[in-house]
Design a protein around this motif. Structure first.
Motif: not given
Length: 51
Positions: A26-34, A18-21
């Motif tokens: 970022s605001i421009e790229n939320i894909e890792p968290l998604v 989770y911390k890595k994602a």
């Protein structure tokens, strides 16, 4: 819950992932968290007997 989205269960075992994602997102790229959230189990589906 107001938006009828599934509740996801995030346990401590995946805290580093989770911390890595979160760090990669970022605001421009939320894909890792998604992607991280999509891999998590659906709490309600896994615990239907509680409801």
């Amino acid at each position: 819950m107001d938006n009828k989205l599934p509740l996801k269960y995030m346990n401590g075992e995946s805290a580093e992932e989770y911390k890595k994602a979160l760090g990669a997102a970022s605001i421009e790229n939320i894909e890792p968290l998604v992607q991280y959230i999509q891999k998590q189990k659906d709490f309600i589906e896994d615990n239907r007997n509680m409801f």
